[in-house]
Design an enzyme around this catalytic site. Structure first.
Site, mmCIF file in Angstrom:
data_model
loop_
_atom_site.group_PDB
_atom_site.id
_atom_site.type_symbol
_atom_site.label_atom_id
_atom_site.label_comp_id
_atom_site.label_asym_id
_atom_site.label_seq_id
_atom_site.Cartn_x
_atom_site.Cartn_y
_atom_site.Cartn_z
ATOM 1 N N VAL A 66 -14.600 -1.487 -2.509
ATOM 2 C CA VAL A 66 -14.048 -2.690 -2.884
ATOM 3 C C VAL A 66 -14.266 -3.610 -1.442
ATOM 4 O O VAL A 66 -14.063 -4.979 -1.854
ATOM 5 C CB VAL A 66 -12.395 -2.420 -3.155
ATOM 6 C CG1 VAL A 66 -12.283 -1.999 -4.521
ATOM 7 C CG2 VAL A 66 -11.687 -1.834 -1.784
ATOM 8 N N ASN A 92 -5.286 -1.619 -6.141
ATOM 9 C CA ASN A 92 -4.707 -0.657 -5.412
ATOM 10 C C ASN A 92 -5.240 0.100 -4.273
ATOM 11 O O ASN A 92 -4.600 0.716 -3.349
ATOM 12 C CB ASN A 92 -4.156 0.492 -6.315
ATOM 13 C CG ASN A 92 -3.841 1.662 -5.893
ATOM 14 O OD1 ASN A 92 -2.662 2.059 -5.377
ATOM 15 N ND2 ASN A 92 -4.874 2.792 -5.877
ATOM 16 N N TYR A 159 -2.476 -2.023 9.409
ATOM 17 C CA TYR A 159 -2.013 -1.971 8.019
ATOM 18 C C TYR A 159 -0.878 -2.976 7.706
ATOM 19 O O TYR A 159 -0.945 -3.420 6.580
ATOM 20 C CB TYR A 159 -1.503 -0.516 8.056
ATOM 21 C CG TYR A 159 -1.160 0.000 6.692
ATOM 22 C CD1 TYR A 159 -1.936 0.217 5.969
ATOM 23 C CD2 TYR A 159 0.252 -0.008 6.451
ATOM 24 C CE1 TYR A 159 -1.553 0.891 4.713
ATOM 25 C CE2 TYR A 159 0.655 0.698 5.241
ATOM 26 C CZ TYR A 159 -0.259 1.047 4.299
ATOM 27 O OH TYR A 159 0.037 1.376 2.848
ATOM 28 N N ALA A 160 -0.074 -3.180 8.721
ATOM 29 C CA ALA A 160 1.294 -4.053 8.126
ATOM 30 C C ALA A 160 0.619 -5.408 8.078
ATOM 31 O O ALA A 160 1.115 -6.015 7.096
ATOM 32 C CB ALA A 160 2.286 -4.021 9.124
ATOM 33 N N SER A 162 -2.093 -6.295 6.633
ATOM 34 C CA SER A 162 -3.182 -6.348 5.507
ATOM 35 C C SER A 162 -2.054 -6.491 4.425
ATOM 36 O O SER A 162 -2.487 -6.848 3.442
ATOM 37 C CB SER A 162 -4.068 -5.162 5.757
ATOM 38 O OG SER A 162 -3.229 -4.060 5.323
ATOM 39 N N ILE A 192 5.309 7.756 -0.414
ATOM 40 C CA ILE A 192 4.940 8.280 -1.519
ATOM 41 C C ILE A 192 4.087 9.549 -1.446
ATOM 42 O O ILE A 192 3.102 9.419 -0.546
ATOM 43 C CB ILE A 192 4.280 7.341 -2.530
ATOM 44 C CG1 ILE A 192 5.201 6.156 -2.764
ATOM 45 C CG2 ILE A 192 3.937 7.936 -3.907
ATOM 46 C CD1 ILE A 192 6.309 6.125 -3.470
#
Ligand code: NAD
Length: 262
Positions: A66, A92, A159-160, A162, A192
């Site tokens: 992606v 996702n 990460y946060a 993004s 998860i």
């Protein structure tokens, strides 16, 4: 003639070979949608496709990264050639990347996380929207509690950022695309159980961790157990269907209360 709430609709799910993407693709297929399965690893995508056809659904594996403009453009063109339309997009695909103290996090590590999670989301939406504009539709962006409610994951700055960017994109585009009857929402999962931790790298956690103590683990509603990919897929399905027709520009946390805690 098939059946299901999404019969006749076409969905594209990125990162459909594993975890939340896989569970969402299967859930959409079960409701009658034809599903484009985009991901980097074709063997994984084939397995998701087999699972969907076992339930008499239709699926089409699309191997692409992606973060790569040409690969993503081509994958979406292939989907349109095959099924002729697009109604639902689940953006996702994502990685945890490297979690490290900010003075140790390398520029190329920052770039990789942002390239997959944020540029990848942009590219997917960018190439999908012309097709969604034809009949209206639903875009679901998979963000996280990190960057939206939670700022205590050690070293997770790239990460946060993004994930926060994805929610900003959700809100901005909800307004821009409303005139085209395209809804745009985000799901923000907490912990998860998936494969996402298998490729991540955490460095010097002792320097960045914020101690958070809770007597029953980190997920209040389950007594500490992580959620399942199916828990998230239920919400994706709701946002994909007309049952959520009045919801747009909204992040929905699917975290068992974890994000409120930390
Ligand atoms: P996963 O690793 O099980 O699945 C991710 C899938 O995306 C894999 O199939 C992988 O091959 C694919 N992928 C990765 N990079 C890609 C790329 N550049 N191009 C195409 N495909 C790519 O992970 P998951 O937990 O199911 O994660 C899905 C999304 O959920 C991610 O955006 C993640 O940030 C988010 N999320 C996960 C959790 C969790 O605890 N698992 C929590 C919050 C948010």
């Amino acid at each position: 003639m098939g059946s299901g709430a999404l019969w006749g609709k076409v969905a594209l799910v990125t990162g459909a070979g594993s975890g939340i993407g896989r569970a969402s693709a299967i859930a959409l297929g079960e409701q009658g949608a034809s599903v484009g399965l985009l991901g980097r690893t074709s063997e994984e995508l084939e397995m998701t496709a087999v699972e969907i056809s076992r339930g008499h659904g239709k699926a089409c594996p699309l191997t692409a990264d992606v973060s790569d403009e040409n690969q993503t453009r081509r994958a979406i063109a292939t989907l349109i050639e095959k099924y002729g339309r697009l109604d639902i997009l689940v953006a996702n695909a994502g990685i945890n990347g490297v979690w490290a103290p900010i003075d140790d996090l390398k520029p190329e590590e920052w770039d990789t996380t942002l390239a997959v999670n944020l540029r990848g989301t942009y590219l997917t939406v960018h190439f999908a929207v012309p097709h969604l504009k034809i009949r209206g539709g639903s875009i679901i962006i998979v963000s996280s509690i990190n960057g939206t409610r939670t700022f205590t994951s050690p070293g997770a700055t790239a990460y946060a950022v993004s994930k926060a960017g994805q929610v900003a994109m959700t809100k901005q585009l909800a307004l821009e695309l409303a005139r085209h009857r395209i809804r745009v929402n985000a799901v923000c999962p907490g912990e998860i159980e998936t494969n996402i931790n298998s490729t991540m790298d955490v460095r010097s956690e002792d320097e960045t961790q914020i101690p958070v103590v809770w007597p029953e683990g980190q997920v209040p509603i389950t007594g500490g157990r992580p959620g399942t990919a199916g828990d998230v897929a239920e919400v994706v399905l709701f946002l994909a269907s007309d049952r959520s027709k009045h919801i747009t520009g909204s992040p929905i946390w699917v975290d068992g209360g974890q994000g409120l805690l930390r």
